[in-house]
Design a protein around this motif. Sequence first.
Motif, PDB file in Angstrom:
ATOM      1  N   VAL A  23      40.799  31.696  39.820  1.00 49.09           N
ATOM      2  CA  VAL A  23      41.303  32.850  39.437  1.00 49.09           C
ATOM      3  C   VAL A  23      40.383  33.693  38.840  1.00 49.09           C
ATOM      4  O   VAL A  23      39.999  34.756  39.208  1.00 49.09           O
ATOM      5  N   GLY A  24      39.718  33.106  37.935  1.00 43.86           N
ATOM      6  CA  GLY A  24      38.395  33.711  37.167  1.00 43.86           C
ATOM      7  C   GLY A  24      37.341  34.148  38.259  1.00 43.86           C
ATOM      8  O   GLY A  24      36.765  35.335  38.052  1.00 43.86           O
ATOM      9  N   PHE A  26      37.690  34.534  41.415  1.00 42.64           N
ATOM     10  CA  PHE A  26      38.412  35.865  42.205  1.00 42.64           C
ATOM     11  C   PHE A  26      38.277  37.094  41.678  1.00 42.64           C
ATOM     12  O   PHE A  26      37.896  38.142  42.083  1.00 42.64           O
ATOM     13  N   THR A  27      38.625  37.109  40.014  1.00 43.46           N
ATOM     14  CA  THR A  27      38.683  38.258  39.435  1.00 43.46           C
ATOM     15  C   THR A  27      37.148  39.070  39.191  1.00 43.46           C
ATOM     16  O   THR A  27      37.121  39.953  39.405  1.00 43.46           O
ATOM     17  N   LEU A  28      36.144  37.774  39.088  1.00 41.28           N
ATOM     18  CA  LEU A  28      34.764  38.543  38.947  1.00 41.28           C
ATOM     19  C   LEU A  28      34.280  39.192  40.346  1.00 41.28           C
ATOM     20  O   LEU A  28      33.825  40.271  40.344  1.00 41.28           O
ATOM     21  N   VAL A  30      36.666  40.814  42.159  1.00 44.03           N
ATOM     22  CA  VAL A  30      37.138  42.030  42.232  1.00 44.03           C
ATOM     23  C   VAL A  30      36.712  43.149  41.530  1.00 44.03           C
ATOM     24  O   VAL A  30      36.273  44.392  41.832  1.00 44.03           O
ATOM     25  N   VAL A  31      36.132  42.698  40.314  1.00 43.97           N
ATOM     26  CA  VAL A  31      35.304  43.632  39.531  1.00 43.97           C
ATOM     27  C   VAL A  31      34.085  44.034  39.989  1.00 43.97           C
ATOM     28  O   VAL A  31      33.627  44.869  39.928  1.00 43.97           O
ATOM     29  N   SER A  34      34.431  46.648  42.311  1.00 44.27           N
ATOM     30  CA  SER A  34      34.896  47.915  41.912  1.00 44.27           C
ATOM     31  C   SER A  34      33.800  48.615  41.537  1.00 44.27           C
ATOM     32  O   SER A  34      33.906  49.947  40.964  1.00 44.27           O
ATOM     33  N   ALA A  45      29.960  40.011  44.242  1.00 45.40           N
ATOM     34  CA  ALA A  45      31.348  39.732  44.853  1.00 45.40           C
ATOM     35  C   ALA A  45      31.665  39.064  45.978  1.00 45.40           C
ATOM     36  O   ALA A  45      32.302  38.250  45.932  1.00 45.40           O
ATOM     37  N   CYS A  48      31.035  35.509  45.111  1.00 44.57           N
ATOM     38  CA  CYS A  48      32.575  34.910  44.268  1.00 44.57           C
ATOM     39  C   CYS A  48      33.664  34.615  45.569  1.00 44.57           C
ATOM     40  O   CYS A  48      34.131  33.482  45.499  1.00 44.57           O
ATOM     41  N   CYS A  52      35.236  31.160  46.660  1.00 45.51           N
ATOM     42  CA  CYS A  52      36.593  30.859  46.584  1.00 45.51           C
ATOM     43  C   CYS A  52      37.291  30.380  47.835  1.00 45.51           C
ATOM     44  O   CYS A  52      38.034  29.518  47.785  1.00 45.51           O
TER      45      CYS A  52
END
Length: 65
Positions: A23-24, A26-28, A30-31, A34, A45, A48, A52
Motif C-alpha cells: 500500500v505504501g 502504491f501510494t508513492l 500515486v504521489v 500527481s 511512479a 512503484c 506492485c
Amino acid sequence: MNIDWAALASVFGVSLVATVGLVGLFTLGVVGLSKQGSTAATTGAYACFAACAAAVAYGIWLIVA
C-alpha cells in the motif's frame, strides 16, 4: 484440535508487513504521478507500480504453484 499459535502469529506478521509495504509503494506511485511536469517523479511512479504488479504476480504464482 491443536493450533500452532507461533505459526499463526508469523503468518499474521508477514501478511501485515507485506500489505503495509504494498500500500505504501502504491501510494508513492500515486504521489509521483500527481507531480506534473517532473519526469523523474513519473518514472519513479511507474517503477512503484511495476514493483506492485510484480509482487501481486509473485503472490499469484505462489498460490497456483
